[in-house]
Scaffold this motif. Structure first.
Motif, PDB file in Angstrom:
ATOM      1  N   MET A  36     -13.995  47.409  30.817  1.00  0.00           N
ATOM      2  CA  MET A  36     -14.060  46.927  29.529  1.00  0.00           C
ATOM      3  C   MET A  36     -15.004  45.872  29.109  1.00  0.00           C
ATOM      4  N   LYS A  37     -16.030  46.120  28.156  1.00  0.00           N
ATOM      5  CA  LYS A  37     -16.695  44.926  27.800  1.00  0.00           C
ATOM      6  C   LYS A  37     -16.240  44.399  26.595  1.00  0.00           C
ATOM      7  N   THR A  38     -16.202  42.955  26.561  1.00  0.00           N
ATOM      8  CA  THR A  38     -15.816  42.128  25.638  1.00  0.00           C
ATOM      9  C   THR A  38     -16.989  41.513  25.000  1.00  0.00           C
ATOM     10  N   LYS A  39     -17.111  41.384  23.699  1.00  0.00           N
ATOM     11  CA  LYS A  39     -17.988  40.677  22.643  1.00  0.00           C
ATOM     12  C   LYS A  39     -17.866  39.258  23.158  1.00  0.00           C
ATOM     13  N   ALA A  40     -18.987  38.491  23.125  1.00  0.00           N
ATOM     14  CA  ALA A  40     -18.980  37.176  23.523  1.00  0.00           C
ATOM     15  C   ALA A  40     -20.421  36.261  22.755  1.00  0.00           C
ATOM     16  N   LEU A  41     -20.164  35.060  23.014  1.00  0.00           N
ATOM     17  CA  LEU A  41     -21.304  34.287  22.327  1.00  0.00           C
ATOM     18  C   LEU A  41     -21.960  33.870  23.699  1.00  0.00           C
ATOM     19  N   PHE A  42     -23.363  34.017  23.353  1.00  0.00           N
ATOM     20  CA  PHE A  42     -24.263  33.383  24.253  1.00  0.00           C
ATOM     21  C   PHE A  42     -24.288  31.805  24.498  1.00  0.00           C
ATOM     22  N   CYS A  43     -24.718  31.320  25.608  1.00  0.00           N
ATOM     23  CA  CYS A  43     -24.886  30.116  25.738  1.00  0.00           C
ATOM     24  C   CYS A  43     -25.588  29.209  24.626  1.00  0.00           C
ATOM     25  N   GLU A  44     -25.624  28.056  24.373  1.00  0.00           N
ATOM     26  CA  GLU A  44     -26.487  27.459  23.192  1.00  0.00           C
ATOM     27  C   GLU A  44     -27.730  27.616  23.603  1.00  0.00           C
ATOM     28  N   ASP A  45     -28.226  27.688  24.733  1.00  0.00           N
ATOM     29  CA  ASP A  45     -29.819  27.959  25.053  1.00  0.00           C
ATOM     30  C   ASP A  45     -30.276  29.275  24.688  1.00  0.00           C
ATOM     31  N   LEU A  46     -29.603  30.414  25.140  1.00  0.00           N
ATOM     32  CA  LEU A  46     -29.840  31.708  24.772  1.00  0.00           C
ATOM     33  C   LEU A  46     -29.520  32.082  23.253  1.00  0.00           C
ATOM     34  N   ALA A  47     -28.658  31.401  22.715  1.00  0.00           N
ATOM     35  CA  ALA A  47     -28.233  31.599  21.352  1.00  0.00           C
ATOM     36  C   ALA A  47     -29.336  31.162  20.347  1.00  0.00           C
ATOM     37  N   ALA A  48     -29.961  30.101  20.716  1.00  0.00           N
ATOM     38  CA  ALA A  48     -30.785  29.591  19.777  1.00  0.00           C
ATOM     39  C   ALA A  48     -32.312  30.696  19.816  1.00  0.00           C
ATOM     40  N   ILE A  49     -32.381  31.170  21.152  1.00  0.00           N
ATOM     41  CA  ILE A  49     -33.657  31.907  21.307  1.00  0.00           C
ATOM     42  C   ILE A  49     -33.157  33.133  20.608  1.00  0.00           C
ATOM     43  N   LYS A  73     -43.237  31.815  26.332  1.00  0.00           N
ATOM     44  CA  LYS A  73     -42.689  31.300  27.476  1.00  0.00           C
ATOM     45  C   LYS A  73     -42.704  29.702  27.591  1.00  0.00           C
ATOM     46  N   ASN A  74     -43.883  29.121  26.914  1.00  0.00           N
ATOM     47  CA  ASN A  74     -43.851  27.555  26.871  1.00  0.00           C
ATOM     48  C   ASN A  74     -42.798  26.925  25.839  1.00  0.00           C
ATOM     49  N   ALA A  75     -42.165  27.960  25.069  1.00  0.00           N
ATOM     50  CA  ALA A  75     -41.388  27.487  24.177  1.00  0.00           C
ATOM     51  C   ALA A  75     -39.882  27.460  24.737  1.00  0.00           C
ATOM     52  N   LEU A  76     -39.654  28.179  25.943  1.00  0.00           N
ATOM     53  CA  LEU A  76     -38.439  28.082  26.470  1.00  0.00           C
ATOM     54  C   LEU A  76     -37.712  26.683  27.013  1.00  0.00           C
ATOM     55  N   PRO A  77     -36.660  26.500  26.913  1.00  0.00           N
ATOM     56  CA  PRO A  77     -35.800  25.394  27.685  1.00  0.00           C
ATOM     57  C   PRO A  77     -36.178  25.643  29.200  1.00  0.00           C
ATOM     58  N   GLU A  78     -36.301  24.635  29.747  1.00  0.00           N
ATOM     59  CA  GLU A  78     -36.437  24.493  31.392  1.00  0.00           C
ATOM     60  C   GLU A  78     -35.195  25.256  32.158  1.00  0.00           C
ATOM     61  N   ILE A  79     -34.207  25.366  31.499  1.00  0.00           N
ATOM     62  CA  ILE A  79     -33.131  25.992  32.261  1.00  0.00           C
ATOM     63  C   ILE A  79     -33.220  27.485  32.113  1.00  0.00           C
ATOM     64  N   TYR A 103     -33.230  50.097  34.781  1.00  0.00           N
ATOM     65  CA  TYR A 103     -32.288  49.159  33.974  1.00  0.00           C
ATOM     66  C   TYR A 103     -32.687  49.366  32.525  1.00  0.00           C
ATOM     67  N   GLY A 104     -33.736  49.736  32.086  1.00  0.00           N
ATOM     68  CA  GLY A 104     -34.245  50.105  30.734  1.00  0.00           C
ATOM     69  C   GLY A 104     -34.705  49.001  29.660  1.00  0.00           C
ATOM     70  N   TRP A 105     -35.128  47.803  30.502  1.00  0.00           N
ATOM     71  CA  TRP A 105     -35.704  46.926  29.656  1.00  0.00           C
ATOM     72  C   TRP A 105     -36.902  46.391  30.224  1.00  0.00           C
ATOM     73  N   TYR A 106     -37.740  45.504  29.497  1.00  0.00           N
ATOM     74  CA  TYR A 106     -39.034  45.001  30.044  1.00  0.00           C
ATOM     75  C   TYR A 106     -39.070  43.489  30.245  1.00  0.00           C
ATOM     76  N   GLN A 107     -38.400  42.607  29.527  1.00  0.00           N
ATOM     77  CA  GLN A 107     -38.063  41.215  29.583  1.00  0.00           C
ATOM     78  C   GLN A 107     -36.865  40.783  29.885  1.00  0.00           C
ATOM     79  N   GLU A 108     -36.815  39.617  30.657  1.00  0.00           N
ATOM     80  CA  GLU A 108     -35.535  39.062  30.848  1.00  0.00           C
ATOM     81  C   GLU A 108     -35.432  37.405  30.653  1.00  0.00           C
ATOM     82  N   LEU A 109     -34.488  36.968  30.093  1.00  0.00           N
ATOM     83  CA  LEU A 109     -34.303  35.442  30.013  1.00  0.00           C
ATOM     84  C   LEU A 109     -32.873  35.280  30.565  1.00  0.00           C
TER      85      LEU A 109
END
Length: 100
Positions: A1-14, A52-58, A69-75
Motif C-alpha cells: 500500500m502506498k502512503t502519500k508523504a512529504l519530500f525532504c527539504e531539498d527535493l521539496a524545494a525543487i 543541474k548547477n542549481a541543485l544542492p550537493e546532496i 521505468y517510464g521516466w527520463y530524469q532522476e533526482l
C-alpha cells in the motif's frame, strides 16, 4: 500500500519550483520503499526545468532512459533516499548517465 508523504527539504524545494514553472505531477510524493526502505517517490510529467548547477550537493542527478521505468530524469537525495523523477523515456537516447 502506498502512503502519500512529504519530500525532504531539498527535493521539496525543487518540486515547488518545478510546479511553479508549469510542470505537473503524474504521481504525488508517496512512500514506496523504493529504491530503499522509507523512500519517497514522485513523478513529474515534463522534463525538469531546474538546471543541474542549481541543485544542492546532496542531490544526485541521473538519466534513466529505460522504458521499463517510464521516466527520463532522476533526482536522488543521498541523505534521505527520496527520488524525484521527470519526463518520459526517449528512444534512441543513452540509456543511463549519472552526474554525482
Amino acid at each position: 500500500m502506498k502512503t502519500k508523504a512529504l519530500f525532504c527539504e531539498d527535493l521539496a524545494a525543487i518540486l515547488k519550483r518545478e510546479l511553479a514553472n508549469g510542470n505537473s505531477l503524474t504521481e504525488p510524493p508517496t512512500v514506496t520503499d523504493w529504491p530503499n526502505r522509507g523512500s519517497v517517490f514522485a513523478h513529474l510529467a515534463k522534463d525538469l526545468t531546474t538546471p543541474k548547477n542549481a541543485l544542492p550537493e546532496i542531490i544526485e542527478a541521473s538519466i534513466c532512459n529505460d522504458p521499463h521505468y517510464g521516466w527520463y530524469q532522476e533526482l536522488f537525495c543521498r541523505r534521505h533516499q527520496h527520488l524525484l523523477v521527470a519526463g518520459i523515456p526517449r528512444p534512441g537516447q543513452p540509456m543511463w548517465t549519472s552526474n554525482h
